[in-house]
Write an enzyme that holds these catalytic residues in place. Structure first.
Site, PDB file in Angstrom:
ATOM      1  N   LEU A 261       0.798  -1.221   0.000  1.00 11.64           N
ATOM      2  CA  LEU A 261       0.000   0.000   0.000  1.00 11.64           C
ATOM      3  C   LEU A 261       0.835   1.279   0.000  1.00 11.64           C
ATOM      4  CD1 LEU A 261      -2.804  -1.195   2.417  1.00 11.64           C
ATOM      5  CD2 LEU A 261      -2.715  -1.334  -0.064  1.00 11.64           C
ATOM      6  N   CYS A 262       2.117   1.151  -0.323  1.00  9.41           N
ATOM      7  CA  CYS A 262       2.983   2.332  -0.392  1.00  9.41           C
ATOM      8  C   CYS A 262       2.833   3.036  -1.738  1.00  9.41           C
ATOM      9  CB  CYS A 262       4.444   1.916  -0.234  1.00  9.41           C
ATOM     10  SG  CYS A 262       5.003   1.905   1.458  1.00  9.41           S
ATOM     11  N   HIS A 263       2.871   4.361  -1.698  1.00  7.19           N
ATOM     12  CA  HIS A 263       2.840   5.145  -2.935  1.00  7.19           C
ATOM     13  C   HIS A 263       4.231   5.173  -3.563  1.00  7.19           C
ATOM     14  CE1 HIS A 263      -0.543   6.662  -0.547  1.00  7.19           C
ATOM     15  NE2 HIS A 263      -1.119   6.915  -1.710  1.00  7.19           N
TER      16      HIS A 263
ATOM     17  N   MET B 128       8.927   4.334   5.289  1.00  3.04           N
ATOM     18  CA  MET B 128       8.984   2.985   4.705  1.00  3.04           C
ATOM     19  C   MET B 128      10.175   2.869   3.757  1.00  3.04           C
ATOM     20  SD  MET B 128       6.827   1.350   6.318  1.00  3.04           S
ATOM     21  CE  MET B 128       7.391  -0.151   5.523  1.00  3.04           C
ATOM     22  N   GLU B 129      10.448   3.984   3.057  1.00  2.00           N
ATOM     23  CA  GLU B 129      11.602   3.980   2.148  1.00  2.00           C
ATOM     24  C   GLU B 129      12.904   3.840   2.948  1.00  2.00           C
ATOM     25  OE1 GLU B 129       8.858   5.658   1.762  1.00  2.00           O
ATOM     26  OE2 GLU B 129       8.286   5.015  -0.248  1.00  2.00           O
TER      27      GLU B 129
ATOM     28  N   ASP C 144      24.740 -10.941   1.944  1.00  8.86           N
ATOM     29  CA  ASP C 144      25.063 -11.657   0.706  1.00  8.86           C
ATOM     30  C   ASP C 144      26.552 -11.539   0.365  1.00  8.86           C
ATOM     31  OD1 ASP C 144      24.409 -13.069  -1.743  1.00  8.86           O
ATOM     32  OD2 ASP C 144      24.819 -11.157  -2.743  1.00  8.86           O
TER      33      ASP C 144
END
Lengths: 160, 264
Positions: free
Chosen positions: B74-76, B112-113, B127
């Protein structure tokens, strides 16, 4: 007659008023001819161009004792009636007042010199440490050679 | 408080941000990856098989921030104006801490970013190092601060003490148990971070000489991290009065080591 001397220092995380110490130093006295004060603010540039804030740490107990000692040293050099020093700790953002020194004396030259002296000694002796927050990250501020030179002025030359 | 990502039926729902005012938004997130000391040494020496670990992880984090909307339902999609990733290689704790800052002028927050950037940076570090270390652990991914927006600024209460010497407000510092004759040693500011602890107690009988030089030697023998105490820049106070290497130490003294002061 030697005027009575009144020194008070405070270290706190809360903001302080821009006229901090003014009323308290005067105490309705009429022998004070000059009040000089210095207020230091947090800049938005220092070691990096984009400072977003800083965290100030200190050594409780030693800080207050050192500040009183600096006030007393100033009073030994110049005839002073009152000294007020307040310094904030904790998280501050650009524009916040961080330190304020206020000196009351009978004459302006003594008050100017004492205020200058107290700030020079505060910056080189009082146990405060700044950690700057910037867009490049978080880092401890390095001491400045120029601050040491400024403080050394008071021991190498005549003070008047 | 209501969750804006749920509609009145409790279903997932993308928030319409068209009516929100554009403001300058900024978020900082952090996290860390704990690894074996040998792995960390290879990393900082640039001796790992996959090459420059930090540079690769930084690019991964920046790319991830830009693609957050593809990962989190639901992130833009946001036109970020700035993404920066910082690393702190901490040999004392044997971890790499990662900090990500995202910024934009827009109608929605960028936490969120920033969190996605930290997560993918840590995954990339994993990794890049996994050939030599399977035990690595990614932890403490969290929002540090956010600015702009209707709900106001947020800043995580710092876990590091703002003041040292007497503990934070509301906390009582008991300190290490120590049998008399004992000296309590404090490390302040940058020095505390470099030695990785704020307090240590040491029995005076362990000192070759009962002065500051003797204390420094005893600590350096305990752990090489304390060798920084012999740095010329390191200052010392006994019972809150400035001292030097020849200053005497007696039972129950408080000795503090700290870097040059930078107040005012």
């Amino acid at each position: 007659m030697k005027a009575s001397l009144d020194i008070a220092v405070e270290v706190q995380s809360e903001p302080f008023a821009m006229d901090y110490g003014y009323e308290a130093a005067l105490q309705q006295r009429t022998d004070i001819g000059a009040i000089v004060s210095f207020t230091g603010l947090v800049r938005d540039f220092n070691e990096t161009p984009d400072v977003t804030g800083l965290t100030l740490e200190h050594y409780p107990g030693m800080t207050e004792r050192t500040l009183v000692g600096i006030g007393e040293q100033a009073a030994q050099r110049w005839p002073l009636q009152a000294v007020r020093i307040i310094h904030r700790v904790g998280y501050l953002t650009p524009g916040d007042p961080i330190v304020r020194v206020l000196v009351a004396s009978a004459h302006r030259r003594d008050a100017f010199n004492a205020c200058d002296f107290i700030m020079d000694y505060l910056k080189t002796q009082a146990p405060f440490w700044k950690k700057e927050h910037s867009n490049e990250g978080v880092y401890w501020v390095k001491e400045r050679h120029t601050d040491q030179q400024d403080a050394a002025r008071w021991s190498s030359s005549a003070t008047l | 408080m209501q969750l804006t990502h749920l509609n009145t039926l409790g279903e997932a729902n993308m928030v319409d941000v068209g009516d929100k005012r554009e403001t300058r938004r900024e978020a900082v997130a952090s996290g860390r990856i704990v690894m074996q000391p040998e792995t960390l040494k290879l990393l900082s020496d640039g001796a790992l098989p996959k090459g420059d670990v930090l540079a690769t992880a930084r690019i991964a984090g920046i790319q991830a921030a830009k693609r957050t909307h593809e990962l989190i339902p639901l992130c833009h999609a946001l036109a970020l104006s700035k993404v920066s990733i910082d690393f702190e290689v901490d040999h004392a704790n044997s971890w790499v801490s990662v900090s990500a800052m995202c910024r934009l002028n827009g109608r929605t927050g960028v936490e969120m970013e920033a969190l996605t950037a930290v997560s993918v940076t840590c995954l990339t570090l994993y990794d890049m190092c996994k050939a030599v270390d399977k035990e690595m652990r990614i932890e403490a991914i969290q929002l540090e601060s956010k600015r702009g927006g209707v709900r106001g600024d947020y800043r995580r209460a710092s876990s590091a003490p703002i003041v040292t010497g007497e503990g934070s407000a509301g906390e009582v510092s008991i300190g290490e148990r120590c049998v008399s004759p004992c000296v309590r040693v404090k490390f302040l500011a940058e020095l505390r971070e470099r030695v990785g602890q704020s307090d240590v107690a040491i029995n005076l009988d362990q000192l070759s000489s009962r002065d500051v030089a003797g204390l420094k030697a005893a600590l350096a023998q305990r752990d090489t991290r304390f060798s920084v105490l012999s740095d010329q820049r390191t200052l010392c106070a006994i019972n809150q009065v400035m001292a030097n290497d020849t200053s005497r130490i007696t039972d129950e003294d408080e000795v503090a080591f700290f870097p040059p002061v930078t107040g005012g």
